[in-house]
Design a protein around this motif. Structure first.
Motif, mmCIF file in Angstrom:
data_model
loop_
_atom_site.group_PDB
_atom_site.id
_atom_site.type_symbol
_atom_site.label_atom_id
_atom_site.label_comp_id
_atom_site.label_asym_id
_atom_site.label_seq_id
_atom_site.Cartn_x
_atom_site.Cartn_y
_atom_site.Cartn_z
ATOM 1 N N ALA A 251 0.828 -1.206 0.000
ATOM 2 C CA ALA A 251 0.000 0.000 0.000
ATOM 3 C C ALA A 251 0.864 1.259 0.000
ATOM 4 O O ALA A 251 0.594 2.216 -0.737
ATOM 5 C CB ALA A 251 -0.935 -0.007 1.198
ATOM 6 N N HIS A 255 -0.326 2.560 -3.466
ATOM 7 C CA HIS A 255 -1.683 3.093 -3.308
ATOM 8 C C HIS A 255 -1.836 4.405 -4.093
ATOM 9 O O HIS A 255 -1.012 5.321 -3.958
ATOM 10 C CB HIS A 255 -1.994 3.349 -1.836
ATOM 11 N N SER A 419 -7.213 -1.419 -1.131
ATOM 12 C CA SER A 419 -6.523 -0.560 -0.166
ATOM 13 C C SER A 419 -5.009 -0.737 -0.219
ATOM 14 O O SER A 419 -4.271 0.135 0.240
ATOM 15 C CB SER A 419 -7.028 -0.856 1.254
ATOM 16 N N GLY A 421 -3.433 -1.207 -3.152
ATOM 17 C CA GLY A 421 -2.985 -0.858 -4.491
ATOM 18 C C GLY A 421 -2.699 -2.070 -5.352
ATOM 19 O O GLY A 421 -1.903 -1.992 -6.294
#
Length: 438
Positions: A251, A255, A419, A421
């Motif tokens: 993330a 993200h 959440s 990515g």
């Protein structure tokens, strides 16, 4: 239509995704437009013009000076001057002309204080922001498709279970009527079976309506021309996914929200650099040449421009842009903390859904055994028709609840990947799952 095909169809047809791609293209073209900022600029100027000029000349001073001039001349010349007519008080000169002119102009900045680099950096940062928005939209649509696709799968499964139970109850209802006619059961038991049948019909009809609505939502989400019937089953992986740290690291690296914050910070930094550049001198070379044959006019030189005083407080602007940079840094730190917390929440929800699914196996086995015993008991006269109907309804309910647990697992997986990515990895997890809820 399987899930992969639905995802490809949605990606190719989504107006929202197409709009975000156009935003990326627009930002990329803007970056390309300022690629040569600070380079040579050449322009061509042409004009056609006409003018008329009048000039009034006062001749009174000359008329007053002529007698004195004549007295100083030889007598012959003086007499001739005296015989000249008097000059008018004034005389008007007139000039008029129509012409064309053309020139070529060139300006080459030698030093711009860094404003050109700041403009290119700002365009780069805006392109990154558009790309981050596009990735976020893509991930959100992928998660939405997961919800609609497997939601339709769950709704259809629930409808089939209800309809199957209804078919069995209809058979038992007919058998109950025969038993009542034969005097084997009481009328109240027959009425109870009829009431259970009506409830089963109502529930089966509602379940089918819910399934039709879910299928309609899926069809519109996938942007399909024909009604979509999902073929990819609900699934669960018996083994836990990677550790929490794996998804948190992913993330923080991938993200789109963090990439957008980083792009905002880069924009603020470039704006600050531009404010600083405007406080420095600018040096540029210039030249101009008239376009015509023969001896043309031209000019060339080097110019320096340095603003010593401005009505705008440049220091205040620099302080403002620096505050925006610090704001972006704080926002990034908060975003990293929030995303890490979200990843942990989704990871725990996924593990809870996985455990819940396998914990329900005992209930499924128990309801199936109760149904078997009720069927045997009805044949042997130890169970009533209502007991068997209750067992069948309970079995359908338990199987639906377990399918719901698998559905919760799939949605939790999609949320975790979004959440982190990693939404593009959903298909891989689906392929690796060792439990298919057919």
């Amino acid at each position: 239509m399987d899930f992969g095909t639905a995802l490809q169809h949605m990606a190719a047809s989504s107006d929202r995704l197409a709009a975000s791609r156009q935003a990326v293209d627009s930002a990329a073209w803007q970056r390309r437009a300022v690629e040569s900022l600070g380079g040579l600029s050449v322009s061509l100027t042409g004009a056609a013009y006409a003018y008329n000029v009048n000039l009034d000349v006062d001749l009174n001073p000359l008329s007053q000076a002529l007698p004195g001039i004549a007295s100083q001349l030889p007598p012959q010349l003086g007499g001739m001057v005296a015989q000249l007519p008097h000059l008018p008080a004034s005389y008007t000169l007139n000039r008029h002309k129509t012409d064309v002119t053309a020139s070529v102009n060139a300006v080459y900045p030698l030093y711009m204080g860094g404003i050109d680099n700041a403009a290119r950096g700002l365009a780069d940062a805006r392109t990154r922001e558009a790309q981050a928005d596009n990735a976020r939209v893509s991930d959100e649509l992928a998660s939405l498709l997961v919800q609609r696709y497997f939601g339709a799968q769950l709704a259809d499964r629930a409808a089939v279970l209800r309809e199957t139970a209804l078919q069995s109850i209809e058979k038992h209802d007919a058998a109950a009527q025969k038993m009542l006619d034969a005097g084997v059961i009481a009328k109240v038991e027959r009425l109870q079976a009829r009431s259970a049948l009506e409830d089963a019909r109502k529930n089966a009809r509602k379940a089918r309506d819910d399934a039709d609505l879910a299928t309609t939502a899926l069809t519109r989400t996938a942007r399909a021309e024909e009604r979509v019937q999902p073929t990819s089953p609900l699934f669960v992986n018996s083994q836990p996914v990677q550790p929490l740290d794996y998804f948190i690291d992913a993330a923080l690296a991938h993200h789109p929200g963090l990439e957008k914050v980083a792009a905002k910070k880069a924009q603020a930094s470039q704006l600050h650099a531009a404010d600083e550049a405007l406080r420095r001198p600018q040096v540029y070379a210039f030249g101009q040449r008239q376009i015509k044959s023969g001896n043309a006019d031209w000019v060339a030189g080097i110019a320096v421009r340095w603003t010593l005083w401005d009505s705008i407080d440049r220091k205040a602007l620099a302080a403002s842009s620096q505050a925006q940079v610090e704001q972006a840094e704080r926002t990034g730190a908060q975003a990293r903390s929030d995303i890490a917390l979200l990843v942990e929440k989704n990871w725990l929800a996924l593990e809870q859904a996985r455990r819940q699914y396998f914990a329900q196996q005992a209930g499924v086995d128990l309801s199936a055994e109760v149904l078997r015993l009720r069927e045997a008991g009805l044949r042997e006269g130890t169970s009533t028709t209502l007991d068997l109907i209750d067992a069948q309804l309970n079995n359908a309910k338990v199987q639906t609840e377990r399918a719901q647990a698998a559905h919760d697992y799939v949605l939790a997986l999609a949320a975790l990947l979004e959440s982190s990515g990693l939404s593009d990895e959903f298909a891989n997890y689906m392929a690796q799952a060792d439990v298919k809820v057919d």
